[in-house]
Write a protein that holds these residues in place. Structure first.
Motif, PDB file in Angstrom:
ATOM      1  N   GLU A 121       0.803  -1.223   0.000  1.00 12.31           N
ATOM      2  CA  GLU A 121       0.000   0.000   0.000  1.00 12.31           C
ATOM      3  C   GLU A 121       0.839   1.278   0.000  1.00 12.31           C
ATOM      4  O   GLU A 121       0.305   2.369  -0.015  1.00 12.31           O
ATOM      5  CB  GLU A 121      -0.941   0.036   1.210  1.00 12.31           C
ATOM      6  N   GLU A 122       2.173   1.100   0.038  1.00 11.31           N
ATOM      7  CA  GLU A 122       3.022   2.279   0.215  1.00 11.31           C
ATOM      8  C   GLU A 122       3.100   3.179  -1.021  1.00 11.31           C
ATOM      9  O   GLU A 122       3.352   4.353  -0.915  1.00 11.31           O
ATOM     10  CB  GLU A 122       4.426   1.858   0.647  1.00 11.31           C
ATOM     11  N   VAL A 123       2.956   2.597  -2.177  1.00 10.42           N
ATOM     12  CA  VAL A 123       2.881   3.455  -3.362  1.00 10.42           C
ATOM     13  C   VAL A 123       1.508   3.276  -4.003  1.00 10.42           C
ATOM     14  O   VAL A 123       0.935   2.205  -3.948  1.00 10.42           O
ATOM     15  CB  VAL A 123       3.999   3.184  -4.410  1.00 10.42           C
ATOM     16  N   PRO A 124       0.995   4.354  -4.558  1.00 10.34           N
ATOM     17  CA  PRO A 124      -0.368   4.260  -5.088  1.00 10.34           C
ATOM     18  C   PRO A 124      -0.463   3.323  -6.285  1.00 10.34           C
ATOM     19  O   PRO A 124       0.517   3.110  -6.991  1.00 10.34           O
ATOM     20  CB  PRO A 124      -0.686   5.700  -5.507  1.00 10.34           C
ATOM     21  N   TYR A 125      -1.602   2.807  -6.466  1.00  9.42           N
ATOM     22  CA  TYR A 125      -1.881   1.817  -7.487  1.00  9.42           C
ATOM     23  C   TYR A 125      -1.610   2.348  -8.897  1.00  9.42           C
ATOM     24  O   TYR A 125      -1.260   1.617  -9.793  1.00  9.42           O
ATOM     25  CB  TYR A 125      -3.336   1.359  -7.375  1.00  9.42           C
ATOM     26  N   ASN A 126      -1.740   3.656  -9.046  1.00  7.97           N
ATOM     27  CA  ASN A 126      -1.566   4.213 -10.391  1.00  7.97           C
ATOM     28  C   ASN A 126      -0.123   4.545 -10.751  1.00  7.97           C
ATOM     29  O   ASN A 126       0.143   5.198 -11.741  1.00  7.97           O
ATOM     30  CB  ASN A 126      -2.457   5.439 -10.600  1.00  7.97           C
ATOM     31  N   THR A 127       0.840   4.055  -9.959  1.00  6.59           N
ATOM     32  CA  THR A 127       2.245   4.232 -10.302  1.00  6.59           C
ATOM     33  C   THR A 127       2.486   3.583 -11.680  1.00  6.59           C
ATOM     34  O   THR A 127       2.029   2.480 -11.930  1.00  6.59           O
ATOM     35  CB  THR A 127       3.144   3.558  -9.249  1.00  6.59           C
TER      36      THR A 127
ATOM     37  N   THR B 255      11.391   2.471 -16.682  1.00  6.09           N
ATOM     38  CA  THR B 255      11.321   3.526 -15.678  1.00  6.09           C
ATOM     39  C   THR B 255      10.022   3.413 -14.904  1.00  6.09           C
ATOM     40  O   THR B 255       8.961   3.217 -15.487  1.00  6.09           O
ATOM     41  CB  THR B 255      11.392   4.919 -16.342  1.00  6.09           C
ATOM     42  N   ILE B 256      10.166   3.504 -13.592  1.00  4.53           N
ATOM     43  CA  ILE B 256       8.985   3.520 -12.730  1.00  4.53           C
ATOM     44  C   ILE B 256       8.715   4.989 -12.407  1.00  4.53           C
ATOM     45  O   ILE B 256       9.594   5.681 -11.895  1.00  4.53           O
ATOM     46  CB  ILE B 256       9.240   2.720 -11.434  1.00  4.53           C
ATOM     47  N   TYR B 257       7.547   5.453 -12.759  1.00 14.18           N
ATOM     48  CA  TYR B 257       7.186   6.844 -12.480  1.00 14.18           C
ATOM     49  C   TYR B 257       6.350   6.922 -11.213  1.00 14.18           C
ATOM     50  O   TYR B 257       5.296   6.296 -11.122  1.00 14.18           O
ATOM     51  CB  TYR B 257       6.371   7.436 -13.636  1.00 14.18           C
ATOM     52  N   VAL B 258       6.867   7.690 -10.242  1.00 10.50           N
ATOM     53  CA  VAL B 258       6.073   7.934  -9.040  1.00 10.50           C
ATOM     54  C   VAL B 258       5.626   9.392  -9.057  1.00 10.50           C
ATOM     55  O   VAL B 258       6.230  10.227  -9.728  1.00 10.50           O
ATOM     56  CB  VAL B 258       6.853   7.616  -7.744  1.00 10.50           C
ATOM     57  N   GLU B 259       4.582   9.667  -8.321  1.00 14.43           N
ATOM     58  CA  GLU B 259       4.008  11.010  -8.357  1.00 14.43           C
ATOM     59  C   GLU B 259       4.714  11.992  -7.435  1.00 14.43           C
ATOM     60  O   GLU B 259       4.813  13.162  -7.733  1.00 14.43           O
ATOM     61  CB  GLU B 259       2.525  10.948  -7.969  1.00 14.43           C
ATOM     62  N   ARG B 260       5.179  11.481  -6.273  1.00 16.07           N
ATOM     63  CA  ARG B 260       5.764  12.382  -5.272  1.00 16.07           C
ATOM     64  C   ARG B 260       7.181  11.960  -4.917  1.00 16.07           C
ATOM     65  O   ARG B 260       7.485  10.767  -4.884  1.00 16.07           O
ATOM     66  CB  ARG B 260       4.903  12.370  -4.011  1.00 16.07           C
TER      67      ARG B 260
ATOM     68  N   VAL C 169      13.943   4.859 -11.291  1.00 13.18           N
ATOM     69  CA  VAL C 169      12.773   5.465 -10.653  1.00 13.18           C
ATOM     70  C   VAL C 169      12.827   6.968 -10.882  1.00 13.18           C
ATOM     71  O   VAL C 169      13.858   7.595 -10.639  1.00 13.18           O
ATOM     72  CB  VAL C 169      12.741   5.171  -9.136  1.00 13.18           C
ATOM     73  N   LYS C 170      11.754   7.515 -11.373  1.00 12.65           N
ATOM     74  CA  LYS C 170      11.716   8.957 -11.599  1.00 12.65           C
ATOM     75  C   LYS C 170      10.463   9.550 -10.994  1.00 12.65           C
ATOM     76  O   LYS C 170       9.412   8.907 -10.975  1.00 12.65           O
ATOM     77  CB  LYS C 170      11.713   9.268 -13.102  1.00 12.65           C
ATOM     78  N   VAL C 171      10.608  10.765 -10.506  1.00 12.90           N
ATOM     79  CA  VAL C 171       9.446  11.474  -9.991  1.00 12.90           C
ATOM     80  C   VAL C 171       8.882  12.293 -11.143  1.00 12.90           C
ATOM     81  O   VAL C 171       9.609  13.030 -11.806  1.00 12.90           O
ATOM     82  CB  VAL C 171       9.821  12.412  -8.829  1.00 12.90           C
ATOM     83  N   ARG C 172       7.657  12.100 -11.407  1.00 15.52           N
ATOM     84  CA  ARG C 172       7.030  12.860 -12.463  1.00 15.52           C
ATOM     85  C   ARG C 172       5.705  13.331 -11.918  1.00 15.52           C
ATOM     86  O   ARG C 172       4.735  12.591 -11.907  1.00 15.52           O
ATOM     87  CB  ARG C 172       6.824  11.932 -13.668  1.00 15.52           C
TER      88      ARG C 172
END
Ligand code: GDP
Ligand code: MG
Length: 307
Positions: free
Chosen positions: A217-223, A244-249, A289-292
């Motif tokens: 649950e630590e990263v949102p499902y829409n990653t 690349t894994i895009y995370v929101e924050r 991993v990139k923040v986008r």
């Protein structure tokens, strides 16, 4: 095989042909190479190792007035004598779901008992059959003629086309032969679509699945996961995947990476194991991993992800 609702602009249905063609044959006869050659784009994995393709993959060839949907079907090649009743039933069902069966035979190896089994199964399914005698580049004409005769005896009245998927020789004739046997009907896919389910997409889904599994649950499902490159190196029996894994924050980045990179390593490792089993070849996975911020609103990323 699901027929999607997608419909693209096209000429009147009575002039337009559209249908499914199952590509069947023993492992290593050149089905994937032929599929790629017909579609003109790389959609199925080709490898000198047998049974690289584990799943049904489709290539779509759209011309002005036809749309041919090719299905790479491993499993049907299994010698019929070794198939259980249920396997035969499944094979027959998938053959009947298609409009044309393209039986690919390795002409350089001649007709094998398994080829005869597949031919018999296809004939039993009652579907149109076209036979491609592939690898004609490796066969002398004198050897080709008796082979054509044997196939003609086995499958009377069926079209038999010698081809070379490698050089492209006669592939256009083969395509015409297949297309002429398709039913009239409108296109089912947009004209620019070459495949329904590429390996790249499958790799992306496998990585995403592992990411969700290991982060819970630590990263949102829409990653999002975006496969940046998917390179086949058949000479080394290897597929190299960079994603690349895009995370929101920014706060989500260390969660995905984990202590000392342990978590991302585990995501990559488990994804690699699954892909190796699936593709039947060694896989090298490199993850970034990139923040986008607001990636989910970014039209370009969405388009690349096919969302
Ligand atoms: P599949 O298992 O039936 O999908 O076979 P692949 O498409 O993976 O091909 C197996 C091997 O045969 C690969 O090494 C191909 O390069 C080779 N091959 C495929 N088509 C031809 C052809 O027309 N001529 C020659 N000489 N080799 C071919
Ligand atoms: Mg294959």
């Amino acid at each position: 095989m699901s027929r999607p609702d997608t419909v693209s602009p096209q000429p009147p249905a009575q002039q337009h042909r559209c249908g499914f063609c199952a590509v069947v044959g023993r492992p290593n006869v050149g089905k994937s190479t032929l599929l790629n050659r017909i579609v003109g784009d790389k959609v199925a994995i080709v490898s000198p190792r047998p049974q690289t393709t584990r799943n049904r993959l489709t290539g779509i060839k759209t011309t002005g007035d036809t749309q041919l949907i090719l299905v790479d079907t491993p499993g049907i090649h299994k010698a019929r004598g070794l198939m259980t009743g249920r396997m035969v039933a499944t094979a027959l069902r998938s053959l009947r779901e298609t409009d044309v069966v393209l039986l690919v035979v390795d002409a350089s190896r001649g007709l094998r008992p398994e080829d005869e089994d597949v031919a018999a199964l296809s004939a039993q399914a009652g579907t149109e059959i076209v036979v491609a005698l592939n690898k004609m580049d490796r066969v002398k004409k004198e050897a080709l003629l008796p082979l054509i005769q044997r196939v003609a005896d086995l499958l009377p009245g069926r079209e038999i086309v010698p081809v070379s998927a490698l050089t492209g020789e006669n592939v256009a004739d083969l395509l015409d032969t297949i297309v002429s046997r398709l039913p009239a009907g409108p296109a089912l896919f947009p004209a620019d679509e070459v495949t329904e389910q590429t390996e790249r997409f499958l790799a992306q889904e496998m990585i995403r699945e592992k990411l969700l599994l290991h982060t819970r649950e630590e990263v949102p499902y829409n990653t999002a996961v975006l496969v940046e490159s998917f390179e086949e190196k058949p000479d080394r029996g290897l597929i190299v995947i960079r994603a690349t894994i895009y995370v929101e924050r920014p706060s989500q980045k260390p969660i995905v990476i984990g202590e000392g990179g342990a978590r991302i390593k585990e995501i990559g490792r488990s994804a690699r194991l699954e892909m190796e089993a699936f593709f039947g070849t060694k896989v090298y996975v490199e993850l970034f991993v990139k923040v986008r911020r607001g990636w989910s609103k970014d039209a370009r990323v969405l388009a690349e992800l096919g969302i």
